[in-house]
Enzyme design. Structure first.
Site, PDB file in Angstrom:
ATOM      1  N   ILE A 162       0.833  -1.204   0.000  1.00 53.74           N
ATOM      2  CA  ILE A 162       0.000   0.000   0.000  1.00 53.74           C
ATOM      3  C   ILE A 162       0.870   1.258   0.000  1.00 53.74           C
ATOM      4  O   ILE A 162       0.582   2.223  -0.716  1.00 53.74           O
ATOM      5  CB  ILE A 162      -0.959  -0.031   1.211  1.00 53.74           C
ATOM      6  CG1 ILE A 162      -1.996  -1.159   1.029  1.00 53.74           C
ATOM      7  CG2 ILE A 162      -1.647   1.324   1.395  1.00 53.74           C
ATOM      8  CD1 ILE A 162      -2.819  -1.466   2.279  1.00 53.74           C
ATOM      9  N   TYR A 184      -2.896  -7.280  16.709  1.00 53.45           N
ATOM     10  CA  TYR A 184      -3.006  -6.416  15.517  1.00 53.45           C
ATOM     11  C   TYR A 184      -4.268  -5.552  15.601  1.00 53.45           C
ATOM     12  O   TYR A 184      -4.211  -4.328  15.389  1.00 53.45           O
ATOM     13  CB  TYR A 184      -3.052  -7.299  14.267  1.00 53.45           C
ATOM     14  CG  TYR A 184      -3.203  -6.530  12.974  1.00 53.45           C
ATOM     15  CD1 TYR A 184      -2.124  -5.827  12.432  1.00 53.45           C
ATOM     16  CD2 TYR A 184      -4.415  -6.507  12.280  1.00 53.45           C
ATOM     17  CE1 TYR A 184      -2.255  -5.125  11.231  1.00 53.45           C
ATOM     18  CE2 TYR A 184      -4.555  -5.807  11.093  1.00 53.45           C
ATOM     19  CZ  TYR A 184      -3.473  -5.120  10.559  1.00 53.45           C
ATOM     20  OH  TYR A 184      -3.605  -4.422   9.393  1.00 53.45           O
ATOM     21  N   ASP A 201      14.047   2.258  10.384  1.00 56.41           N
ATOM     22  CA  ASP A 201      13.109   1.477  11.188  1.00 56.41           C
ATOM     23  C   ASP A 201      12.280   2.480  11.998  1.00 56.41           C
ATOM     24  O   ASP A 201      12.798   3.131  12.913  1.00 56.41           O
ATOM     25  CB  ASP A 201      13.875   0.533  12.120  1.00 56.41           C
ATOM     26  CG  ASP A 201      12.955  -0.271  13.028  1.00 56.41           C
ATOM     27  OD1 ASP A 201      11.759   0.084  13.157  1.00 56.41           O
ATOM     28  OD2 ASP A 201      13.435  -1.240  13.641  1.00 56.41           O
ATOM     29  N   VAL A 202      11.003   2.614  11.651  1.00 53.92           N
ATOM     30  CA  VAL A 202      10.196   3.684  12.246  1.00 53.92           C
ATOM     31  C   VAL A 202       9.825   3.423  13.707  1.00 53.92           C
ATOM     32  O   VAL A 202       9.259   4.312  14.358  1.00 53.92           O
ATOM     33  CB  VAL A 202       8.929   3.974  11.424  1.00 53.92           C
ATOM     34  CG1 VAL A 202       9.288   4.570  10.078  1.00 53.92           C
ATOM     35  CG2 VAL A 202       8.060   2.735  11.262  1.00 53.92           C
ATOM     36  N   ASP A 245       1.850  -8.359   0.369  1.00 52.60           N
ATOM     37  CA  ASP A 245       2.651  -9.379   1.062  1.00 52.60           C
ATOM     38  C   ASP A 245       2.198  -9.635   2.498  1.00 52.60           C
ATOM     39  O   ASP A 245       2.426 -10.713   3.043  1.00 52.60           O
ATOM     40  CB  ASP A 245       4.124  -8.949   1.096  1.00 52.60           C
ATOM     41  CG  ASP A 245       4.787  -9.134  -0.253  1.00 52.60           C
ATOM     42  OD1 ASP A 245       4.134  -9.680  -1.166  1.00 52.60           O
ATOM     43  OD2 ASP A 245       5.958  -8.732  -0.389  1.00 52.60           O
TER      44      ASP A 245
END
Ligand SMILES: NC(=O)c1ccc[n+]([C@@H]2O[C@H](COP(=O)([O-])OP(=O)(O)OC[C@H]3O[C@@H](n4cnc5c(N)ncnc54)[C@H](O)[C@@H]3O)[C@@H](O)[C@H]2O)c1
Length: 240
Positions: free
Chosen positions: A14, A149, A56-57, A184
């Site tokens: 996305i 999640y 790496d956020v 993915d």
């Protein structure tokens, strides 16, 4: 004024589709991701209107440093908090607290870190906007075994509402809630293509979403939804 859109997780799925859409619309994009190879591909395919960096956020220091390396010419005007992971599927009773920290670190904490860095570094733009990538899991609890999640996306939606109030009127802030989008990330949900096709048949629009479907909605929220803030826009083919 040309917009510069900072997109986290912008190398694939996305995020990459949003990069394609904003560049096609005449804006520039900065892509942050942990996947160096796909970042390179994006840079090669999108050309001079894109900058990429491996970041790496969930790492506050890395985000600060990366933001510090962006010169005035590329100061971001818009932000898409898109980076996210599903995490390991497991029954509620077995969830390891370390997994809660890992998923919330990438899906929620990163949105705080990156948004703060963006607010300090951003260039003024008359139509500044932020889009956060939530999920319909925030509203329906997600597939069995995906409690962490789902909870992380619920937190991101609440953060969206808080950000919209606090940052108005200068910056509009909205969230997207995609359904099942063919990227993915779904490899962590479905065993194989046959299982995905079976699920597609249960969706009112009878197909999985494409990343471009979500990117279209993101572009609308970023650039055209001038009187919309603090909302969650669902892009799910009718799936609840
Ligand atoms: N695909 C779907 O069905 C779906 C549905 C609802 C919500 N979403 C959300 O949309 C967003 C994008 O998902 P996608 O489907 O494109 O997934 P994807 O796995 O295809 O892409 C996610 C990108 O984020 C990057 N990333 C992961 N951890 C990172 C980190 N710590 N720092 C920087 N980059 C990182 C990955 O390398 C990858 O390029 C996620 O937040 C996801 O939860 C996706």
């Amino acid at each position: 004024m040309t917009a510069v859109v900072l997109i986290t997780g912008g190398a694939a799925g996305i995020g990459r589709a949003i990069a394609d859409a904003v560049v096609a619309g005449g804006a520039r994009a900065i892509l942050w991701d942990v996947d160096a190879q796909r970042l390179e591909t994006a840079r090669n395919e999108l050309g001079e209107n894109v900058r990429v960096e491996r970041v790496d956020v969930s790492d506050a220091a890395a985000v600060q440093e990366a933001m510090g390396r962006i010169g005035d010419d590329w100061a971001p005007t818009h932000l898409v908090n898109n980076a996210g992971i599903i995490g390991r599927r497991m029954p509620l009773v077995d969830i390891d607290p370390a997994e809660v920290d890992r998923v919330f670190g990438i899906n929620v904490r990163s949105a705080f870190i990156v948004t703060q860095a963006f607010l300090r570094a951003r260039a003024d733009h008359p139509e500044a906007a932020i889009v956060n990538l939530s999920s319909i899991a925030a509203g329906n609890g997600g597939a069995a075994g995906n409690a962490v999640y789902a909870a992380s996306k619920g937190a991101l939606q609440s953060l969206t509402f808080a950000m919209a109030r606090e940052l108005a009127p200068a910056i509009r802030v909205n969230a997207l809630a995609p359904g099942i989008i063919d990227t993915d990330i779904q490899k962590d949900v479905f065993a194989d293509r046959a299982e995905m096709d079976a699920r597609a048949a249960t969706i009112p629009l009878h197909r999985l979403g494409e990343a471009a479907d979500v990117a279209e909605a993101a572009a609308w929220l970023l650039f055209r939804a001038a009187y919309t803030t603090g909302e969650v826009v669902t892009v799910s083919g009718g799936r609840k």
